[in-house]
Design a protein around this motif. Structure first.
Motif, PDB file in Angstrom:
ATOM      1  N   ARG A  82      -8.424  -8.141   6.693  1.00  0.00           N
ATOM      2  CA  ARG A  82      -8.056  -8.944   5.772  1.00  0.00           C
ATOM      3  C   ARG A  82      -8.006  -8.214   4.218  1.00  0.00           C
ATOM      4  N   ARG A  83      -7.892  -6.779   4.188  1.00  0.00           N
ATOM      5  CA  ARG A  83      -7.917  -6.218   2.868  1.00  0.00           C
ATOM      6  C   ARG A  83      -6.899  -5.064   3.194  1.00  0.00           C
ATOM      7  N   PRO A  84      -6.726  -4.456   1.978  1.00  0.00           N
ATOM      8  CA  PRO A  84      -5.544  -3.463   1.850  1.00  0.00           C
ATOM      9  C   PRO A  84      -6.293  -2.202   2.522  1.00  0.00           C
ATOM     10  N   LEU A  85      -5.532  -1.217   2.890  1.00  0.00           N
ATOM     11  CA  LEU A  85      -6.159   0.069   3.349  1.00  0.00           C
ATOM     12  C   LEU A  85      -7.105   0.931   2.282  1.00  0.00           C
ATOM     13  N   GLY A  86      -6.721   0.855   1.164  1.00  0.00           N
ATOM     14  CA  GLY A  86      -7.774   1.648   0.345  1.00  0.00           C
ATOM     15  C   GLY A  86      -9.233   0.990   0.513  1.00  0.00           C
ATOM     16  N   GLN A  87      -9.000  -0.412   0.348  1.00  0.00           N
ATOM     17  CA  GLN A  87     -10.466  -1.102   0.410  1.00  0.00           C
ATOM     18  C   GLN A  87     -11.213  -1.055   1.775  1.00  0.00           C
TER      19      GLN A  87
ATOM     20  N   TYR B 293     -18.441  10.072  -3.064  1.00  0.00           N
ATOM     21  CA  TYR B 293     -18.470  11.457  -2.894  1.00  0.00           C
ATOM     22  C   TYR B 293     -17.701  11.846  -1.577  1.00  0.00           C
ATOM     23  N   PHE B 294     -17.628  11.148  -0.593  1.00  0.00           N
ATOM     24  CA  PHE B 294     -17.035  11.437   0.752  1.00  0.00           C
ATOM     25  C   PHE B 294     -15.561  11.051   0.666  1.00  0.00           C
ATOM     26  N   LEU B 295     -15.046  10.125  -0.027  1.00  0.00           N
ATOM     27  CA  LEU B 295     -13.748   9.925  -0.033  1.00  0.00           C
ATOM     28  C   LEU B 295     -13.031  10.790  -1.120  1.00  0.00           C
ATOM     29  N   LEU B 296     -13.786  10.753  -2.235  1.00  0.00           N
ATOM     30  CA  LEU B 296     -13.190  11.395  -3.662  1.00  0.00           C
ATOM     31  C   LEU B 296     -13.758  12.581  -3.992  1.00  0.00           C
TER      32      LEU B 296
ATOM     33  N   SER C 215      -2.137   4.583 -16.237  1.00  0.00           N
ATOM     34  CA  SER C 215      -2.677   3.845 -15.094  1.00  0.00           C
ATOM     35  C   SER C 215      -1.364   4.144 -14.237  1.00  0.00           C
ATOM     36  N   ASP C 216      -0.124   4.468 -14.199  1.00  0.00           N
ATOM     37  CA  ASP C 216       0.803   4.785 -13.259  1.00  0.00           C
ATOM     38  C   ASP C 216       0.351   5.845 -12.541  1.00  0.00           C
ATOM     39  N   ILE C 217      -0.110   7.005 -13.188  1.00  0.00           N
ATOM     40  CA  ILE C 217      -0.529   8.062 -12.869  1.00  0.00           C
ATOM     41  C   ILE C 217      -1.534   8.117 -11.952  1.00  0.00           C
ATOM     42  N   VAL C 218      -2.879   7.522 -12.319  1.00  0.00           N
ATOM     43  CA  VAL C 218      -3.941   7.097 -11.623  1.00  0.00           C
ATOM     44  C   VAL C 218      -3.823   6.355 -10.246  1.00  0.00           C
TER      45      VAL C 218
ATOM     46  N   VAL D 163      -5.183  10.021  -2.411  1.00  0.00           N
ATOM     47  CA  VAL D 163      -6.559  10.154  -1.836  1.00  0.00           C
ATOM     48  C   VAL D 163      -7.162   9.026  -1.010  1.00  0.00           C
ATOM     49  N   GLY D 164      -6.369   7.958  -0.937  1.00  0.00           N
ATOM     50  CA  GLY D 164      -6.560   7.021  -0.039  1.00  0.00           C
ATOM     51  C   GLY D 164      -7.796   6.001  -0.349  1.00  0.00           C
ATOM     52  N   ALA D 165      -7.739   5.702  -1.547  1.00  0.00           N
ATOM     53  CA  ALA D 165      -9.178   4.937  -2.343  1.00  0.00           C
ATOM     54  C   ALA D 165      -8.432   3.994  -3.182  1.00  0.00           C
ATOM     55  N   SER D 166      -9.120   2.878  -3.642  1.00  0.00           N
ATOM     56  CA  SER D 166      -8.594   2.008  -4.605  1.00  0.00           C
ATOM     57  C   SER D 166      -8.444   2.441  -5.834  1.00  0.00           C
ATOM     58  N   TYR D 167      -7.715   1.900  -6.776  1.00  0.00           N
ATOM     59  CA  TYR D 167      -7.325   2.194  -8.039  1.00  0.00           C
ATOM     60  C   TYR D 167      -8.717   2.359  -8.956  1.00  0.00           C
ATOM     61  N   ARG D 168      -9.627   1.243  -8.812  1.00  0.00           N
ATOM     62  CA  ARG D 168     -10.895   1.233  -9.550  1.00  0.00           C
ATOM     63  C   ARG D 168     -11.892   2.455  -9.032  1.00  0.00           C
ATOM     64  N   ALA D 169     -11.845   2.512  -7.709  1.00  0.00           N
ATOM     65  CA  ALA D 169     -12.690   3.552  -6.988  1.00  0.00           C
ATOM     66  C   ALA D 169     -12.182   4.965  -7.668  1.00  0.00           C
ATOM     67  N   THR D 170     -10.958   5.268  -7.853  1.00  0.00           N
ATOM     68  CA  THR D 170     -10.383   6.300  -8.338  1.00  0.00           C
ATOM     69  C   THR D 170     -10.708   6.636  -9.776  1.00  0.00           C
ATOM     70  N   LEU D 171     -10.736   5.647 -10.496  1.00  0.00           N
ATOM     71  CA  LEU D 171     -11.171   5.675 -12.187  1.00  0.00           C
ATOM     72  C   LEU D 171     -12.692   6.121 -12.052  1.00  0.00           C
ATOM     73  N   TYR D 172     -13.632   5.678 -11.226  1.00  0.00           N
ATOM     74  CA  TYR D 172     -14.873   6.183 -11.523  1.00  0.00           C
ATOM     75  C   TYR D 172     -14.952   7.705 -11.097  1.00  0.00           C
ATOM     76  N   ALA D 173     -14.224   7.892  -9.909  1.00  0.00           N
ATOM     77  CA  ALA D 173     -14.306   9.422  -9.619  1.00  0.00           C
ATOM     78  C   ALA D 173     -13.589  10.169 -10.557  1.00  0.00           C
ATOM     79  N   LEU D 174     -12.949   9.970 -11.439  1.00  0.00           N
ATOM     80  CA  LEU D 174     -12.042  10.574 -12.538  1.00  0.00           C
ATOM     81  C   LEU D 174     -13.338  10.843 -13.513  1.00  0.00           C
TER      82      LEU D 174
END
Length: 268
Positions: free
Chosen positions: A75-80, A132-135, A157-160, A167-178
């Motif tokens: 019941r959640r999107p693929l990234g989650q 670290y494993f996903l990103l 935000s659109d580029i992120v 990378v197959g991760a959520s928007y929020r998780a990608t921000l943290y990795a950046l």
């Protein structure tokens, strides 16, 4: 940054993630430009993986009579789903006790003080492992080079969001990795975190009505995606921007896409 003992937990999770990437050959040259196959990694660890309609849980790490298992919600999107899978894989690799996780794992990060410091060490370790494993640094660097994205590009935000898709991760998780990779600062992350992915998606297709964006992503593809593997959902939308010069015979043919089952509605 996280302080002891949280820092020790983050380092432990990070090292376990990098070690598993190395052992599985995920950081080798041929694989460096593709998103990390977390579901395949679980399979290669001989851990059964089940998908069920869980609510409100996102997933759980199980161990019955010494036999491990991972269960994820449908019941959640693929990234989650992918982040949850990586979190549960972290519990397994780090030899943690069985644990069930709700969506709080999507909202926390080692760069946040307060409540994060009060989490059990096993949760801090699993969070760090998943991030670290996903990103991994090398994946972000490879995609930035391929797409010609600079740190300045990733202040938008659109580029992120497009990086998050690749990378197959959520928007929020990608921000943290950046932030972790020092591509953007914590202040920029806080500003970008205010953006809603639903708004970003609709802005990419202004002439197309999206009733619900929960399980739909919008990919902006260009020539820089040539040769890349695009792992999209069945309902995802694609905005394709390609150069064309009819006078020189430089034309694009989309018949193969239509024959493969794609619905053609707009090409830019």
């Amino acid at each position: 940054m996280a302080k002891a003992p949280a820092r020790a937990a983050v380092l432990k999770g990070m090292r376990a993630a990098l070690r598993l990437q190395r052992d599985l050959g995920l950081d080798q040259a041929g694989a460096r430009g593709h998103r990390v196959d977390v579901f395949g990694a679980i399979y290669r660890q001989n851990v059964p993986l089940l998908f069920r309609k869980l609510e409100p849980l996102l997933g759980a790490y199980l161990r019955e009579e010494g036999n491990p298992g991972i269960i994820l919600t449908t019941r959640r999107p693929l990234g989650q789903q992918r982040f949850t899978a990586a979190h549960e894989l972290g519990h397994h690799v780090l030899n943690h006790d069985p644990h069930a996780d709700d969506d709080s794992i999507l909202r926390r990060s080692p760069d946040l003080a307060g409540d994060y410091m009060n989490l059990p060490p096993a949760e801090q370790e699993a969070d760090a492992f998943a991030s670290y494993f996903l990103l991994p640094d090398w994946l972000i660097t490879t995609l930035m080079q391929r797409q010609h994205w600079t740190p300045q590009h990733l202040q938008h935000s659109d580029i992120v969001y497009q990086l998050a898709l690749r990378v197959g991760a959520s928007y929020r998780a990608t921000l943290y990795a950046l932030v972790r990779n020092k591509v953007i600062g914590a202040g920029i992350r806080q500003q970008l975190a205010k953006a809603q992915p639903a708004t970003i998606k609709r802005a990419l297709v202004p002439d197309h009505t999206i009733e619900s964006t929960q399980n739909i992503d919008v990919w902006h593809l260009t020539e820089r995606d040539e040769g890349a593997v695009i792992e999209a959902g069945r309902d995802d939308l694609f905005v394709v921007k390609l150069r064309e010069d009819s006078n020189s015979g430089y034309l694009w043919n989309f018949d193969e896409l239509q024959n493969a089952g794609f619905a053609r509605w707009s090409f830019i």
